[in-house]
Motif scaffolding. Structure first.
Motif, PDB file in Angstrom:
ATOM      1  N   GLY A  36      28.175  50.809  67.308  1.00  0.00           N
ATOM      2  CA  GLY A  36      27.068  51.728  67.178  1.00  0.00           C
ATOM      3  C   GLY A  36      27.222  52.906  68.130  1.00  0.00           C
ATOM      4  N   SER A  37      26.161  53.638  68.321  1.00  0.00           N
ATOM      5  CA  SER A  37      26.203  54.807  69.189  1.00  0.00           C
ATOM      6  C   SER A  37      26.211  54.374  70.658  1.00  0.00           C
ATOM      7  N   ILE A  38      27.237  54.779  71.385  1.00  0.00           N
ATOM      8  CA  ILE A  38      27.340  54.460  72.805  1.00  0.00           C
ATOM      9  C   ILE A  38      26.952  55.701  73.607  1.00  0.00           C
ATOM     10  N   LYS A  39      25.962  55.555  74.434  1.00  0.00           N
ATOM     11  CA  LYS A  39      25.501  56.672  75.242  1.00  0.00           C
ATOM     12  C   LYS A  39      26.048  56.542  76.659  1.00  0.00           C
ATOM     13  N   THR A  40      26.452  57.661  77.206  1.00  0.00           N
ATOM     14  CA  THR A  40      26.887  57.703  78.599  1.00  0.00           C
ATOM     15  C   THR A  40      25.929  58.591  79.375  1.00  0.00           C
ATOM     16  N   ASP A  94      36.319  38.516  63.997  1.00  0.00           N
ATOM     17  CA  ASP A  94      37.661  38.118  64.416  1.00  0.00           C
ATOM     18  C   ASP A  94      38.382  39.268  65.108  1.00  0.00           C
ATOM     19  N   ILE A  95      38.220  40.491  64.581  1.00  0.00           N
ATOM     20  CA  ILE A  95      38.859  41.652  65.190  1.00  0.00           C
ATOM     21  C   ILE A  95      38.301  41.905  66.576  1.00  0.00           C
ATOM     22  N   LEU A  96      36.985  41.840  66.721  1.00  0.00           N
ATOM     23  CA  LEU A  96      36.373  42.073  68.019  1.00  0.00           C
ATOM     24  C   LEU A  96      36.784  40.994  69.015  1.00  0.00           C
ATOM     25  N   SER A  97      36.882  39.771  68.545  1.00  0.00           N
ATOM     26  CA  SER A  97      37.309  38.687  69.423  1.00  0.00           C
ATOM     27  C   SER A  97      38.723  38.927  69.935  1.00  0.00           C
ATOM     28  N   ALA A  98      39.603  39.402  69.054  1.00  0.00           N
ATOM     29  CA  ALA A  98      40.975  39.699  69.458  1.00  0.00           C
ATOM     30  C   ALA A  98      41.018  40.874  70.424  1.00  0.00           C
ATOM     31  N   CYS A  99      40.222  41.903  70.159  1.00  0.00           N
ATOM     32  CA  CYS A  99      40.187  43.073  71.039  1.00  0.00           C
ATOM     33  C   CYS A  99      39.678  42.709  72.431  1.00  0.00           C
ATOM     34  N   SER A 100      38.759  41.772  72.514  1.00  0.00           N
ATOM     35  CA  SER A 100      38.145  41.429  73.796  1.00  0.00           C
ATOM     36  C   SER A 100      39.140  40.848  74.786  1.00  0.00           C
ATOM     37  N   LEU A 145      33.781  48.260  76.808  1.00  0.00           N
ATOM     38  CA  LEU A 145      33.176  47.811  75.556  1.00  0.00           C
ATOM     39  C   LEU A 145      32.789  46.342  75.582  1.00  0.00           C
ATOM     40  N   PHE A 146      33.589  45.535  76.261  1.00  0.00           N
ATOM     41  CA  PHE A 146      33.319  44.104  76.309  1.00  0.00           C
ATOM     42  C   PHE A 146      32.754  43.666  77.654  1.00  0.00           C
ATOM     43  N   ARG A 147      32.303  44.658  78.435  1.00  0.00           N
ATOM     44  CA  ARG A 147      31.573  44.423  79.684  1.00  0.00           C
ATOM     45  C   ARG A 147      32.311  43.440  80.588  1.00  0.00           C
ATOM     46  N   GLU A 148      33.597  43.703  80.709  1.00  0.00           N
ATOM     47  CA  GLU A 148      34.447  42.845  81.531  1.00  0.00           C
ATOM     48  C   GLU A 148      34.177  43.042  83.020  1.00  0.00           C
ATOM     49  N   PHE A 149      33.913  44.303  83.399  1.00  0.00           N
ATOM     50  CA  PHE A 149      33.625  44.635  84.791  1.00  0.00           C
ATOM     51  C   PHE A 149      32.444  45.602  84.831  1.00  0.00           C
ATOM     52  N   GLY A 150      31.668  45.512  85.912  1.00  0.00           N
ATOM     53  CA  GLY A 150      30.537  46.419  86.058  1.00  0.00           C
ATOM     54  C   GLY A 150      30.862  47.686  86.816  1.00  0.00           C
ATOM     55  N   PHE A 151      32.088  47.749  87.379  1.00  0.00           N
ATOM     56  CA  PHE A 151      32.453  48.885  88.220  1.00  0.00           C
ATOM     57  C   PHE A 151      33.962  49.097  88.074  1.00  0.00           C
ATOM     58  N   ILE A 152      34.339  50.297  87.599  1.00  0.00           N
ATOM     59  CA  ILE A 152      35.747  50.643  87.398  1.00  0.00           C
ATOM     60  C   ILE A 152      36.070  51.895  88.208  1.00  0.00           C
ATOM     61  N   VAL A 153      37.197  51.862  88.900  1.00  0.00           N
ATOM     62  CA  VAL A 153      37.690  53.039  89.611  1.00  0.00           C
ATOM     63  C   VAL A 153      39.003  53.464  88.983  1.00  0.00           C
ATOM     64  N   LEU A 158      34.576  57.201  73.883  1.00  0.00           N
ATOM     65  CA  LEU A 158      33.517  56.206  73.755  1.00  0.00           C
ATOM     66  C   LEU A 158      32.336  56.750  72.954  1.00  0.00           C
ATOM     67  N   VAL A 159      32.060  58.026  73.121  1.00  0.00           N
ATOM     68  CA  VAL A 159      30.902  58.632  72.466  1.00  0.00           C
ATOM     69  C   VAL A 159      31.196  59.039  71.027  1.00  0.00           C
ATOM     70  N   SER A 160      32.401  59.578  70.774  1.00  0.00           N
ATOM     71  CA  SER A 160      32.660  60.202  69.470  1.00  0.00           C
ATOM     72  C   SER A 160      33.614  59.426  68.563  1.00  0.00           C
ATOM     73  N   ASN A 161      34.314  58.430  69.078  1.00  0.00           N
ATOM     74  CA  ASN A 161      35.296  57.703  68.282  1.00  0.00           C
ATOM     75  C   ASN A 161      34.626  56.985  67.113  1.00  0.00           C
TER      76      ASN A 161
END
Length: 243
Positions: A109-113, A2-8, A70-78, A98-101
């Motif tokens: 889980g672990s997000i790699k950049t 439910d929390i993730l759905s609201a955040c999205s 996080l919710f893959r809304e866009f594939g390219f951000i400027v 994104l990496v350490s939060n």
């Protein structure tokens, strides 16, 4: 779930859920509520004039962009700031979060950049750009090229323009003209031409009566609002936040 759905679908919920250390104080509906409403609406072009010190950069450059990744809304951000250096600093702060939060790690889980490889995009853009969750993030300074940049067949889906106008350079009419021409001929021409799945968020503090920000606020093409810290009698617009 439910929390993730609201955040999205809510930058406000994303801010409080994943970045409570940055957003410690309660939000002021008269100011922050209006910002959240517009950064999340379905209008393609949004412009917000807001006072300094009210957390607008944290909202757009951290919470809004993090939600998009996080919710893959866009594939390219400027992300655009006055200078490339300032833009890089802000996007590096986002990358670090994104990496350490710890809250992001708990849910995602672990997000790699990684840096954008030369095989994915022109070398001139790959040096400062990076990829997270297959979303390409490109920091740019005012006047730098945005149009024509494509990542894996994607044009910029989200463009955040933050604190673009320099308080000294905006005094020069030629500088104001060049900045306006760049916005319309380069930045706004870079978005997808075949669909409406894109959003440009322009947020700044009004620094001149002929500033680009003021022209956008008056334009019917932009969903705009001007927020002030106080009224003409110096009464706070949000006394619970700033007395």
């Amino acid at each position: 779930i439910d929390i993730l759905s609201a955040c999205s679908v809510s930058t406000r919920v994303t801010a409080k859920t994943f970045f409570p250390d940055r957003f410690k104080l309660p939000f002021a509906e008269q100011v922050h509520g209006e910002i959240f409403k517009r950064v999340d609406n379905e209008r393609n072009k949004t412009v917000i004039a807001a006072p300094r010190g009210w957390g607008k950069t944290s909202i757009v450059a951290l919470a809004r962009m993090a939600r998009a990744i996080l919710f893959r809304e866009f594939g390219f951000i400027v992300y655009i700031n006055q200078s490339e250096t300032a833009a890089v600093m802000q996007t590096e702060n986002l990358k670090r979060e994104l990496v350490s939060n710890r809250y992001i790690r708990q849910f995602f889980g672990s997000i790699k950049t990684r840096s954008a490889g030369d095989d994915e995009i022109d070398e001139q853009f790959s040096k400062k750009a990076w990829v997270a969750y297959d979303t390409f993030v490109l920091p740019r300074g005012g006047g730098q090229q945005v149009r024509g940049v494509i990542y894996k067949n994607d044009r910029p889906g989200l463009i955040v323009i933050d604190d673009l106008e320099d308080k000294t350079e905006v005094l020069n009419p030629e500088n104001r003209k060049q900045l306006k021409n760049w916005l319309y001929s380069d930045v706004l021409e870079s978005v997808p031409q075949t669909n409406l799945n894109w959003k440009v968020i322009y947020i700044d503090t009004l620094k001149h009566e002929d500033a680009l920000l003021r022209h956008l606020l008056l334009s019917e093409d932009w969903d705009g609002i001007r927020l002030e810290s106080c009224d003409d009698n110096f009464s706070s617009a949000a006394p619970e936040f700033v007395p």
